[in-house]
Design an enzyme around this catalytic site. Structure first.
Site, short mmCIF file in Angstrom:
data_model
loop_
_atom_site.label_atom_id
_atom_site.label_comp_id
_atom_site.label_asym_id
_atom_site.label_seq_id
_atom_site.Cartn_x
_atom_site.Cartn_y
_atom_site.Cartn_z
N ARG A 73 0.83 -1.20 0.00
CA ARG A 73 0.00 0.00 0.00
C ARG A 73 0.87 1.26 0.00
N THR B 50 11.17 14.21 4.72
CA THR B 50 11.85 13.93 5.98
C THR B 50 13.37 14.01 5.85
N GLU B 51 13.99 14.54 6.89
CA GLU B 51 15.46 14.53 6.97
C GLU B 51 15.85 13.82 8.26
N CYS C 100 -0.27 17.14 0.02
CA CYS C 100 -0.09 15.76 -0.46
C CYS C 100 -0.33 14.80 0.70
N ASN D 80 -2.26 15.18 3.19
CA ASN D 80 -3.70 15.04 3.47
C ASN D 80 -4.27 13.84 2.72
N ARG E 143 -9.00 -24.08 16.42
CA ARG E 143 -8.07 -24.52 17.46
C ARG E 143 -8.83 -25.17 18.61
N GLY F 108 1.84 -19.50 19.67
CA GLY F 108 3.15 -19.56 19.02
C GLY F 108 3.04 -19.47 17.50
N GLU G 61 3.97 9.48 8.11
CA GLU G 61 2.85 10.38 7.73
C GLU G 61 2.29 11.10 8.95
N ASP H 242 1.41 10.50 18.16
CA ASP H 242 1.34 11.62 19.11
C ASP H 242 1.35 12.97 18.41
P1 TGC Z 1 2.03 24.78 10.76
O1 TGC Z 1 2.38 26.14 11.28
O2 TGC Z 1 1.00 23.99 11.42
O3 TGC Z 1 1.69 24.92 9.22
C1 TGC Z 1 2.60 25.47 8.29
C2 TGC Z 1 1.86 25.81 7.00
O4 TGC Z 1 1.31 24.63 6.44
C3 TGC Z 1 -0.14 24.74 6.36
N1 TGC Z 1 -0.71 23.44 6.74
C4 TGC Z 1 -1.46 22.69 5.94
N2 TGC Z 1 -1.89 22.88 4.70
C5 TGC Z 1 -2.63 21.90 4.13
N3 TGC Z 1 -2.97 20.79 4.81
C6 TGC Z 1 -2.55 20.55 6.07
N4 TGC Z 1 -2.85 19.42 6.69
C7 TGC Z 1 -1.77 21.53 6.71
N5 TGC Z 1 -1.18 21.64 7.92
C8 TGC Z 1 -0.56 22.82 7.93
C9 TGC Z 1 -0.50 25.82 7.37
O5 TGC Z 1 -1.72 26.42 7.05
C10 TGC Z 1 0.67 26.75 7.22
O6 TGC Z 1 0.47 27.50 6.04
P2 TGC Z 1 1.01 29.02 5.94
O7 TGC Z 1 0.60 29.43 4.58
O8 TGC Z 1 0.35 29.76 7.06
O9 TGC Z 1 2.50 28.95 6.12
O10 TGC Z 1 3.39 23.97 10.71
P3 TGC Z 1 4.31 23.45 11.85
O11 TGC Z 1 5.73 23.63 11.41
O12 TGC Z 1 3.90 24.02 13.17
O13 TGC Z 1 3.95 21.89 11.73
C11 TGC Z 1 3.55 21.19 12.76
C12 TGC Z 1 3.23 19.71 12.45
C13 TGC Z 1 3.84 18.87 13.54
C14 TGC Z 1 1.73 19.55 12.44
C15 TGC Z 1 3.71 19.22 11.08
O14 TGC Z 1 4.98 19.59 10.84
C16 TGC Z 1 3.52 17.75 10.85
O15 TGC Z 1 2.48 17.30 10.38
N6 TGC Z 1 4.56 16.87 11.10
C17 TGC Z 1 4.55 15.50 10.69
C18 TGC Z 1 5.39 15.33 9.47
C19 TGC Z 1 4.90 14.27 8.54
O16 TGC Z 1 3.76 13.90 8.51
N7 TGC Z 1 5.81 13.79 7.70
C20 TGC Z 1 5.45 12.82 6.74
C21 TGC Z 1 6.57 12.58 5.78
S1 TGC Z 1 6.07 11.68 4.34
C22 TGC Z 1 5.85 10.12 4.84
O17 TGC Z 1 5.92 9.76 5.98
C23 TGC Z 1 5.51 9.19 3.77
S2 TGC Z 1 5.43 7.56 4.24
C24 TGC Z 1 4.52 7.07 2.92
C25 TGC Z 1 4.28 5.66 2.74
O18 TGC Z 1 5.28 4.89 2.59
O19 TGC Z 1 3.09 5.29 2.63
P1 FAD Z 2 10.82 12.01 15.39
O1 FAD Z 2 10.26 13.20 14.74
O2 FAD Z 2 12.21 12.08 15.92
O3 FAD Z 2 9.84 11.55 16.57
C1 FAD Z 2 10.21 10.61 17.58
C2 FAD Z 2 9.09 10.49 18.60
O4 FAD Z 2 8.86 11.77 19.21
C3 FAD Z 2 7.73 10.08 18.03
O5 FAD Z 2 7.10 9.19 18.92
C4 FAD Z 2 6.92 11.37 17.98
O6 FAD Z 2 5.54 11.13 18.16
C5 FAD Z 2 7.48 12.10 19.17
N1 FAD Z 2 7.38 13.56 19.05
C6 FAD Z 2 7.78 14.34 18.02
N2 FAD Z 2 7.53 15.62 18.28
C7 FAD Z 2 6.98 15.67 19.52
C8 FAD Z 2 6.51 16.71 20.36
N3 FAD Z 2 6.57 17.98 19.97
N4 FAD Z 2 6.01 16.39 21.59
C9 FAD Z 2 5.95 15.10 21.99
N5 FAD Z 2 6.37 14.05 21.24
C10 FAD Z 2 6.88 14.35 20.03
N6 FAD Z 2 9.25 10.45 4.96
C11 FAD Z 2 9.19 11.05 3.73
O7 FAD Z 2 9.38 12.26 3.61
N7 FAD Z 2 8.90 10.31 2.63
C12 FAD Z 2 8.69 8.98 2.68
O8 FAD Z 2 8.41 8.36 1.65
C13 FAD Z 2 8.79 8.32 3.95
N8 FAD Z 2 8.66 6.96 4.03
C14 FAD Z 2 8.95 6.34 5.23
C15 FAD Z 2 9.02 4.94 5.27
C16 FAD Z 2 9.37 4.31 6.45
C17 FAD Z 2 9.54 2.82 6.47
C18 FAD Z 2 9.59 5.07 7.63
C19 FAD Z 2 9.95 4.41 8.95
C20 FAD Z 2 9.48 6.43 7.60
C21 FAD Z 2 9.18 7.09 6.39
N9 FAD Z 2 9.17 8.50 6.31
C22 FAD Z 2 9.07 9.12 5.09
C23 FAD Z 2 9.52 9.31 7.48
C24 FAD Z 2 8.41 9.47 8.49
O9 FAD Z 2 7.46 10.38 8.05
C25 FAD Z 2 9.04 9.89 9.83
O10 FAD Z 2 9.69 8.75 10.35
C26 FAD Z 2 8.01 10.43 10.79
O11 FAD Z 2 7.50 11.66 10.34
C27 FAD Z 2 8.60 10.62 12.21
O12 FAD Z 2 9.81 11.30 12.14
P2 FAD Z 2 11.11 10.71 12.89
O13 FAD Z 2 11.27 9.30 12.49
O14 FAD Z 2 12.24 11.63 12.63
O15 FAD Z 2 10.72 10.74 14.42
#
Ligand code: TGC
Ligand code: FAD
Length: 388
Positions: free
Chosen positions: A95, A137-138, A243, A245, A273, A345, A368, A372
């Site tokens: 997925r 992500t970095e 994206c 979202n 079982r 098991g 994503e 938390d």
């Molecule tokens: P914040 O101040 O909340 O927002 C910054 C700007 O972004 C806008 N915004 C959104 N716009 C559209 N949809 C949303 N859901 C939005 N959320 C925020 C917001 O309006 C603002 O716009 P502007 O114009 O005012 O600048 O930003 P923040 O820096 O305080 O962020 C806080 C937080 C923690 C919510 C955010 O950074 C966050 O969601 N962190 C999690 C990161 C994450 O989800 N990473 C995912 C990486 S990709 C991945 O994991 C792929 S795995 C895929 C797979 O294998 O299936």
């Molecule tokens: P951290 O941000 O270091 O978080 C560690 C812990 O701290 C978590 O439990 C979190 O909930 C907690 N935490 C964080 N902030 C706070 C706070 N303010 N207060 C309290 N607790 C907090 N990213 C991409 O960009 N593209 C991809 O395609 C992608 N694919 C992935 C595939 C896999 C297999 C994995 C494991 C990750 C992937 N990611 C990708 C990255 C993924 O989105 C991140 O791992 C995720 O956003 C969490 O970031 P981190 O691993 O750096 O953890």
């Protein structure tokens, strides 16, 4: 009244359109016939078969929501969710491959790209001929993408990119990466093609989760990206979050697909079982566990369906996506762990599939937006205080 179905207790099936049911059935057949037979070996070997991308392309699962002109079929958000549910019932990694391509690589080009970018990349991405990935992500902290260090500098004819990305699904097999980088302190999206000099992507091998999905890093060493490859339509974090979202919404369905598989496996296993002279499923403790699983799964799916209908109508809010991504991933992980326990098991073997789902869902609960982090998104909306 209608007959109670243990695998559709709230009668969701009747509330899907004929087209949605058709898409769901096609995804179910493909997942069970083409993916299930190869997943145990792929997971054990830690290998991703890129042919899955062209197969999914043929099935119409890549960029399904996009217009036909770009290789999509204008599928509804609900149909997209139903595909995710069926694919993830086999493996969250499969997925992942589908949702990264559709929501994180094709969607930004469609929503924020130029007409030339859309025409050049989307049709080939829809067939799976070109594979894309999403670099947000970095290594220094995925939950806080605003702190990214990857930089773009404007130069004649384009941009120079320097930095690196970590944990990037599909990066080692990608033909193009959507890279988010800071240009004069504003986050912008760039389409970085595999053959651009200075671009590297290597596989992360030490993974005990999502082993049938390929994850890597991205290196950007003075990579020249022509002007034609910047996404012109968006500035700031709104770009990657738009994206996310879509992808987070799909995961809300997908995680429940994995949970459903585990619930059904636990039902079947405890039905067969024999312990203390009776089937395990005749015991009160076991029945309570099955009832709890069923309740959480079908409530979670109802939430995902309600959200899908809102996305289809245009009346939706991102906080509801956080609620459903968080709830369904957390519940799916708990259900998979419970199902593993109920298998005793045998539950740890590849053959039973449930342990693999447990291990996968650990990642699904983190990526994503970690569980938390979505609580803090909701907390901010509830209280008005940002607690990040
Ligand atoms: P914040 O101040 O909340 O927002 C910054 C700007 O972004 C806008 N915004 C959104 N716009 C559209 N949809 C949303 N859901 C939005 N959320 C925020 C917001 O309006 C603002 O716009 P502007 O114009 O005012 O600048 O930003 P923040 O820096 O305080 O962020 C806080 C937080 C923690 C919510 C955010 O950074 C966050 O969601 N962190 C999690 C990161 C994450 O989800 N990473 C995912 C990486 S990709 C991945 O994991 C792929 S795995 C895929 C797979 O294998 O299936
Ligand atoms: P951290 O941000 O270091 O978080 C560690 C812990 O701290 C978590 O439990 C979190 O909930 C907690 N935490 C964080 N902030 C706070 C706070 N303010 N207060 C309290 N607790 C907090 N990213 C991409 O960009 N593209 C991809 O395609 C992608 N694919 C992935 C595939 C896999 C297999 C994995 C494991 C990750 C992937 N990611 C990708 C990255 C993924 O989105 C991140 O791992 C995720 O956003 C969490 O970031 P981190 O691993 O750096 O953890």
């Amino acid at each position: 009244p209608r007959t109670f179905r243990w695998d559709d207790p709230l009668g969701m099936d009747e509330r899907l359109t004929g087209e949605e049911r058709m898409v769901r059935d096609a995804a179910r057949s493909y997942a069970r016939e083409a993916l299930l037979p190869r997943v145990v070996e792929a997971f054990e070997a830690g290998s991703f078969d890129s042919a899955i991308m062209t197969e999914m392309g043929e099935m119409g699962f890549l960029g399904a929501m996009l217009p036909e002109a770009y290789g999509g079929s204008e599928a509804s958000h609900v149909a997209y969710g139903l595909i995710a549910r069926e694919i993830e019932a086999v493996d969250s990694g499969y997925r992942s491959a589908m949702s990264v391509q559709s929501s994180l690589a094709m969607y930004p080009i469609y929503a924020f790209g130029s007409d030339e970018q859309k025409a050049k990349f989307l049709p080939k991405m829809a067939t799976g001929e070109l594979i894309g990935c999403f670099g947000l992500t970095e290594a220094d902290g995925g939950s806080d993408p605003a702190s990214m260090k990857t930089k773009a500098v404007a130069v004649e004819g384009g941009y120079r990119l320097n930095g690196s990305k970590y944990w990037i699904t599909n990066s080692p097999v990608s033909d193009l990466a959507i890279v988010w980088a800071k240009l004069d302190d504003t986050i912008r999206g760039f389409i970085v093609e595999r053959d651009f000099a200075g671009f590297t992507a290597s596989k992360i091998t030490d993974k005990l989760s999502l082993r049938a999905s390929i994850t890597g890093d991205i290196g950007l060493d003075d990579v020249f990206v022509p002007e034609a490859n910047i996404l012109p339509g968006v500035k700031g974090l709104r770009g990657p979050f738009s994206c996310l979202n879509k992808a987070r919404y799909g995961i809300a369905w997908g995680a429940m697909g994995a949970a459903e598989f585990c619930f059904q496996a636990a039902r079947d296993y405890t039905g067969e079982r024999m312990l203390f002279g009776r089937p395990l499923s005749s015991r009160q403790l076991v029945q309570k566990k099955l009832a709890d699983m069923q309740t959480e799964i079908y409530l979670g799916l109802e939430g995902a369906l309600a959200l899908g209908r809102q996305l289809d109508s245009g009346a939706w809010v991102p906080e509801a996506i956080s609620m459903m991504k968080r709830n369904n991933c957390g519940k799916a992980l708990a259900i998979a762990r419970e199902a593993r326990d109920m298998h005793g098991g045998a539950g740890i073997t590849g053959e039973m599939h449930v342990m693999r789902h447990v291990m996968n869902l650990e990642t699904v609960n983190t990526y994503e937006g970690a569980h938390d982090v979505h609580a803090l998104i909701l907390g901010r909306a509830i209280t008005g205080h940002s607690a990040f």
